[in-house]
Each structure stands twice: as structure tokens, then as C-alpha cells.
Enzyme design. Structure first.
Site, PDB file in Angstrom:
ATOM      1  N   ASN A   7       0.857  -1.188   0.000  1.00 60.62           N
ATOM      2  CA  ASN A   7       0.000   0.000   0.000  1.00 60.62           C
ATOM      3  C   ASN A   7       0.899   1.247   0.000  1.00 60.62           C
ATOM      4  O   ASN A   7       1.743   1.408   0.883  1.00 60.62           O
ATOM      5  CB  ASN A   7      -0.887  -0.043   1.253  1.00 60.62           C
ATOM      6  CG  ASN A   7      -1.823   1.136   1.326  1.00 60.62           C
ATOM      7  OD1 ASN A   7      -1.402   2.270   1.166  1.00 60.62           O
ATOM      8  ND2 ASN A   7      -3.087   0.883   1.586  1.00 60.62           N
ATOM      9  N   HIS A  10       1.044   6.089   1.973  1.00 61.42           N
ATOM     10  CA  HIS A  10       1.878   6.956   2.807  1.00 61.42           C
ATOM     11  C   HIS A  10       2.981   7.663   2.031  1.00 61.42           C
ATOM     12  O   HIS A  10       3.518   8.661   2.490  1.00 61.42           O
ATOM     13  CB  HIS A  10       2.401   6.184   4.021  1.00 61.42           C
ATOM     14  CG  HIS A  10       1.264   5.808   4.917  1.00 61.42           C
ATOM     15  ND1 HIS A  10       0.592   6.729   5.675  1.00 61.42           N
ATOM     16  CD2 HIS A  10       0.609   4.633   5.089  1.00 61.42           C
ATOM     17  CE1 HIS A  10      -0.409   6.137   6.297  1.00 61.42           C
ATOM     18  NE2 HIS A  10      -0.411   4.863   5.958  1.00 61.42           N
ATOM     19  N   HIS A  43      -5.505   3.745  -1.680  1.00 62.58           N
ATOM     20  CA  HIS A  43      -6.857   4.050  -1.187  1.00 62.58           C
ATOM     21  C   HIS A  43      -7.243   5.454  -1.637  1.00 62.58           C
ATOM     22  O   HIS A  43      -6.645   6.432  -1.191  1.00 62.58           O
ATOM     23  CB  HIS A  43      -6.835   3.948   0.344  1.00 62.58           C
ATOM     24  CG  HIS A  43      -8.181   4.117   0.998  1.00 62.58           C
ATOM     25  ND1 HIS A  43      -8.381   3.850   2.327  1.00 62.58           N
ATOM     26  CD2 HIS A  43      -9.377   4.543   0.521  1.00 62.58           C
ATOM     27  CE1 HIS A  43      -9.650   4.082   2.646  1.00 62.58           C
ATOM     28  NE2 HIS A  43     -10.268   4.521   1.566  1.00 62.58           N
ATOM     29  N   ARG A  45      -9.506   8.095  -1.046  1.00 65.89           N
ATOM     30  CA  ARG A  45     -10.500   8.475  -0.031  1.00 65.89           C
ATOM     31  C   ARG A  45     -11.391   9.588  -0.559  1.00 65.89           C
ATOM     32  O   ARG A  45     -10.983  10.363  -1.425  1.00 65.89           O
ATOM     33  CB  ARG A  45      -9.792   8.924   1.255  1.00 65.89           C
ATOM     34  CG  ARG A  45      -8.985   7.834   1.921  1.00 65.89           C
ATOM     35  CD  ARG A  45      -8.455   8.306   3.265  1.00 65.89           C
ATOM     36  NE  ARG A  45      -9.505   8.376   4.240  1.00 65.89           N
ATOM     37  CZ  ARG A  45      -9.735   7.470   5.193  1.00 65.89           C
ATOM     38  NH1 ARG A  45      -8.945   6.412   5.308  1.00 65.89           N
ATOM     39  NH2 ARG A  45     -10.722   7.613   6.044  1.00 65.89           N
ATOM     40  N   ARG A  49      -7.190  12.816   0.748  1.00 66.30           N
ATOM     41  CA  ARG A  49      -6.118  13.315   1.617  1.00 66.30           C
ATOM     42  C   ARG A  49      -4.729  12.846   1.179  1.00 66.30           C
ATOM     43  O   ARG A  49      -3.747  13.473   1.487  1.00 66.30           O
ATOM     44  CB  ARG A  49      -6.378  12.947   3.074  1.00 66.30           C
ATOM     45  CG  ARG A  49      -6.219  11.482   3.376  1.00 66.30           C
ATOM     46  CD  ARG A  49      -6.314  11.214   4.857  1.00 66.30           C
ATOM     47  NE  ARG A  49      -7.680  11.314   5.342  1.00 66.30           N
ATOM     48  CZ  ARG A  49      -8.120  10.654   6.433  1.00 66.30           C
ATOM     49  NH1 ARG A  49      -7.291   9.913   7.128  1.00 66.30           N
ATOM     50  NH2 ARG A  49      -9.367  10.761   6.813  1.00 66.30           N
ATOM     51  N   HIS A  50      -4.655  11.700   0.510  1.00 68.70           N
ATOM     52  CA  HIS A  50      -3.332  11.276   0.019  1.00 68.70           C
ATOM     53  C   HIS A  50      -3.380  10.924  -1.474  1.00 68.70           C
ATOM     54  O   HIS A  50      -2.860  11.668  -2.285  1.00 68.70           O
ATOM     55  CB  HIS A  50      -2.693  10.168   0.880  1.00 68.70           C
ATOM     56  CG  HIS A  50      -3.628   9.117   1.433  1.00 68.70           C
ATOM     57  ND1 HIS A  50      -4.480   8.393   0.640  1.00 68.70           N
ATOM     58  CD2 HIS A  50      -3.806   8.682   2.701  1.00 68.70           C
ATOM     59  CE1 HIS A  50      -5.144   7.542   1.390  1.00 68.70           C
ATOM     60  NE2 HIS A  50      -4.779   7.691   2.655  1.00 68.70           N
ATOM     61  N   GLU A  70      -8.338   0.582  -3.168  1.00 73.68           N
ATOM     62  CA  GLU A  70      -9.205   0.550  -1.980  1.00 73.68           C
ATOM     63  C   GLU A  70     -10.138   1.737  -2.033  1.00 73.68           C
ATOM     64  O   GLU A  70      -9.692   2.849  -2.330  1.00 73.68           O
ATOM     65  CB  GLU A  70      -8.322   0.734  -0.749  1.00 73.68           C
ATOM     66  CG  GLU A  70      -8.144  -0.459   0.101  1.00 73.68           C
ATOM     67  CD  GLU A  70      -7.317  -0.072   1.308  1.00 73.68           C
ATOM     68  OE1 GLU A  70      -7.669   0.882   2.009  1.00 73.68           O
ATOM     69  OE2 GLU A  70      -6.294  -0.719   1.505  1.00 73.68           O
ATOM     70  N   THR A 101      -8.463   3.368   8.155  1.00 73.94           N
ATOM     71  CA  THR A 101      -9.682   2.553   8.205  1.00 73.94           C
ATOM     72  C   THR A 101      -9.781   1.880   9.578  1.00 73.94           C
ATOM     73  O   THR A 101      -8.840   1.228  10.020  1.00 73.94           O
ATOM     74  CB  THR A 101      -9.634   1.483   7.093  1.00 73.94           C
ATOM     75  OG1 THR A 101      -9.169   2.102   5.893  1.00 73.94           O
ATOM     76  CG2 THR A 101     -10.996   0.878   6.860  1.00 73.94           C
ATOM     77  N   GLU A 151     -10.884  -9.453   2.577  1.00 68.84           N
ATOM     78  CA  GLU A 151      -9.650  -9.117   3.283  1.00 68.84           C
ATOM     79  C   GLU A 151     -10.011  -9.051   4.760  1.00 68.84           C
ATOM     80  O   GLU A 151     -10.831  -8.228   5.180  1.00 68.84           O
ATOM     81  CB  GLU A 151      -9.095  -7.775   2.795  1.00 68.84           C
ATOM     82  CG  GLU A 151      -7.797  -7.421   3.522  1.00 68.84           C
ATOM     83  CD  GLU A 151      -7.130  -6.164   2.980  1.00 68.84           C
ATOM     84  OE1 GLU A 151      -7.198  -5.931   1.756  1.00 68.84           O
ATOM     85  OE2 GLU A 151      -6.563  -5.418   3.788  1.00 68.84           O
ATOM     86  N   HIS A 191      -3.932  -4.738   7.496  1.00 71.40           N
ATOM     87  CA  HIS A 191      -4.089  -3.633   8.439  1.00 71.40           C
ATOM     88  C   HIS A 191      -3.250  -3.845   9.687  1.00 71.40           C
ATOM     89  O   HIS A 191      -3.444  -4.808  10.405  1.00 71.40           O
ATOM     90  CB  HIS A 191      -5.554  -3.394   8.840  1.00 71.40           C
ATOM     91  CG  HIS A 191      -5.791  -1.938   9.105  1.00 71.40           C
ATOM     92  ND1 HIS A 191      -5.347  -1.311  10.240  1.00 71.40           N
ATOM     93  CD2 HIS A 191      -6.357  -0.976   8.351  1.00 71.40           C
ATOM     94  CE1 HIS A 191      -5.657  -0.035  10.194  1.00 71.40           C
ATOM     95  NE2 HIS A 191      -6.262   0.207   9.039  1.00 71.40           N
ATOM     96  N   GLY A 192      -2.303  -2.926   9.876  1.00 69.10           N
ATOM     97  CA  GLY A 192      -1.487  -2.941  11.088  1.00 69.10           C
ATOM     98  C   GLY A 192      -0.410  -4.012  11.104  1.00 69.10           C
ATOM     99  O   GLY A 192       0.263  -4.194  12.126  1.00 69.10           O
ATOM    100  N   GLY A 213       1.099  -1.559   4.288  1.00 64.86           N
ATOM    101  CA  GLY A 213       1.560  -0.256   3.835  1.00 64.86           C
ATOM    102  C   GLY A 213       2.444   0.473   4.818  1.00 64.86           C
ATOM    103  O   GLY A 213       3.646   0.658   4.597  1.00 64.86           O
TER     104      GLY A 213
HETATM  105  N1  PXP Z   1      -5.960  -3.069   4.073  1.00 64.28           N
HETATM  106  C1  PXP Z   1      -6.905  -2.102   4.208  1.00 64.28           C
HETATM  107  C2  PXP Z   1      -8.302  -2.443   3.823  1.00 64.28           C
HETATM  108  C3  PXP Z   1      -6.572  -0.817   4.676  1.00 64.28           C
HETATM  109  O1  PXP Z   1      -7.518   0.115   4.785  1.00 64.28           O
HETATM  110  C4  PXP Z   1      -5.223  -0.536   4.958  1.00 64.28           C
HETATM  111  C5  PXP Z   1      -4.842   0.842   5.379  1.00 64.28           C
HETATM  112  O2  PXP Z   1      -4.972   1.706   4.305  1.00 64.28           O
HETATM  113  C6  PXP Z   1      -4.284  -1.562   4.803  1.00 64.28           C
HETATM  114  C7  PXP Z   1      -4.677  -2.829   4.378  1.00 64.28           C
HETATM  115  C8  PXP Z   1      -2.846  -1.339   5.100  1.00 64.28           C
HETATM  116  O3  PXP Z   1      -2.720  -1.106   6.467  1.00 64.28           O
HETATM  117  P1  PXP Z   1      -1.319  -0.647   7.027  1.00 64.28           P
HETATM  118  O4  PXP Z   1      -0.998   0.645   6.368  1.00 64.28           O
HETATM  119  O5  PXP Z   1      -1.584  -0.526   8.501  1.00 64.28           O
HETATM  120  O6  PXP Z   1      -0.344  -1.722   6.689  1.00 64.28           O
END
Ligand code: PXP
Length: 243
Positions: A7, A10, A43, A45, A49-50, A70, A101, A151, A191-192, A213
Site C-alpha cells: 500500500n 503513505h 486508497h 478516499r 487526503r493522500h 481501496e 480505516t 480481506e 491492516h497494522g 503499507g
Molecule cells: N488493508 C486495508 C483495507 C486498509 O484500509 C489498509 C490501510 O490503508 C491496509 C490494508 C494497510 O494497512 P497498514 O498501512 O496498517 O499496513
């Protein structure tokens, strides 16, 4: 095979801090691609924002690997997706004031809206994945709406602060993955996830794709983007003993 989606939101966040052209998002995505990323995730949005609409079209043109967009169901974002035709769309819920998210889609509640959006995207040749919490009922509803993948939200696992709660959350993710795979749905996770907590999830059978990401872009500040991607790619490989 285990796939890594990187992702790049950032990278765009840093660019938008000055609203200029650097760091170059497309260049960063291509470096990820050359370093082993199997897909690039961005993503779009509602508040832009990015990632910007123009980025979506440029990524679609520049990438050889899969482009996974996304997005939430907002008319302007749907319009961009239908025009740009990424390989995959991952539908997510979106709150304006959230930093990132915060939860999975409530597919059970929003079944009708999601089905309509999914039908439109699929009719345009786009695969549709749903970002859901590790809850079997949400996965069943995703199947009913026509998603090709789910996911599973790994945020609660990543945020768990004790060994016990981490174990409980990991188990939830594992069960959700199994639930999806048994019903012939592709299982992705994201995520995370970072360089410390990904290995545990990588032991689970059935996970096809990791979408990561923040940890990769952060690590890139110290080791560079190619190494940050390569290291994560090594981490998601399933240990031989549990294959
Ligand atoms: N998957 C989804 C659906 C997300 O919204 C995000 C954050 O944009 C990620 C994966 C990636 O998460 P992270 O940036 O925490 O790795």
C-alpha cells in the site's frame, strides 16, 4: 503462492504535505514492483487526503502487477474506479475523521448497497474484495453480495497489547480465513501488519495475500524501499513445517 500487496498511500501522504510532485508516487510503486510486490494498493478516499484521482489512472497505466484500489462507496470514487478499471477494488468503510480505516464493512447491514456497487464494478471487469472483520456472518454476507475475496481485518490483532489478547485475535483471524477458504472465497489479510507481528499470521494456511503499507513505508526511511519490500516478502512466506 503468498502474495504481497504494498500500500503506497503513505508515499502520497508525504507528497501531499507540500502538495508538490515529490516523492514521486509512481516511481515508488515501480520500485515496489521491481522489489517483489505482487500488487500495489492505493486508497482513494473521499477527502482525497493522500491518493488523488490522477494517481489512480497513472498507476493503472504504469503497473505490470495487479493494481488494487481501496475505496468506499462514494459516487465520485466509484466513477473514477469505473473509468480507470483497476484489476481489483477492495471495498472499505470510510469515516471522514478517522486516521485510517477503523473497522471492516458491515456487509450484513449494507447488503443491498454493496450488491449494487459490486455488480457495477464486476460488470466493468473489476474483481471485488471486501474488507471485513474476522466474523463468519460478514464473510457469508460477502459471498451473497458477489465478492470474489475478503480481506480479513488484522487491526485488532495488531493492536492487541498482551500475549493473551494477541493470541485470541490471531485465532479469530485464523478461523475467519478458514471460513472463507472452505467457502471458496479468496482470503486476504491486512491492516497494522508489521515486521514483528506478520510471521504469526503467515503460519496460517489459506491466506493468499497480505496487504501492508505503513510498516513498509516507515521501514523504507531506514533501509530503503527495495529492502523494506524484500524483507516483508520473505516474512510472508509460510514456514515449511506448517505448509
Ligand atoms: N488493508 C486495508 C483495507 C486498509 O484500509 C489498509 C490501510 O490503508 C491496509 C490494508 C494497510 O494497512 P497498514 O498501512 O496498517 O499496513
Amino acid at each position: 503462492m503468498r502474495l504481497l500487496g504494498v500500500n503506497v498511500d503513505h508515499v502520497a501522504t508525504v507528497r501531499q504535505a507540500r502538495r508538490g510532485q515529490t516523492p514521486d508516487l509512481i516511481q515508488a510503486a515501480l520500485v515496489c514492483e521491481r522489489s517483489g510486490a505482487d500488487s500495489i494498493v492505493a486508497h482513494l478516499r473521499e477527502d482525497r487526503r493522500h491518493i488523488q484521482d490522477a494517481d489512480v489512472f497513472k498507476l493503472k497505466t504504469a503497473l505490470k502487477v495487479k493494481f488494487n484500489l481501496e475505496m468506499a462507496i462514494h459516487p465520485s470514487v466509484i466513477k473514477t474506479a469505473l473509468e480507470a478499471r483497476p484489476h481489483t477494488v477492495t471495498l472499505v468503510p470510510e469515516r471522514r475523521r478517522e486516521r485510517t480505516t477503523e473497522s471492516g464493512l458491515d456487509v450484513v447491514r449494507d447488503r443491498r448497497r454493496l450488491t449494487v456497487a459490486t455488480d457495477r464494478l464486476r460488470a466493468a471487469g473489476i474483481e471485488v474484495s471486501y474488507f471485513v472483520d474476522a466474523v463468519p456472518a460478514q464473510i457469508d454476507a460477502a459471498i451473497a453480495c458477489g465478492a470474489h475475496a475478503v480481506e480479513i481485518h488484522t487491526g485488532p490483532y495488531a493492536a492487541a497489547r498482551t500475549a493473551v489478547s494477541q493470541k485470541i485475535e490471531a485465532l479469530r483471524v485464523e478461523r475467519a480465513v478458514r471460513h472463507a477458504v472452505l467457502r471458496k472465497l479468496q482470503a486476504h489479510v491486512g491492516h497494522g501488519l508489521d515486521y514483528k507481528n506478520t510471521a504469526r499470521i503467515a503460519r496460517f494456511a489459506g491466506v493468499e495475500e497480505f496487504n501492508i503499507g505503513f510498516a513498509i513505508v516507515s521501514e523504507a526511511l531506514f533501509v530503503g524501499l527495495p529492502d523494506a519490500v524484500r524483507r516483508m516478502k520473505r516474512l510472508i512466506r509460510r514456514p515449511a513445517a506448517s505448509r
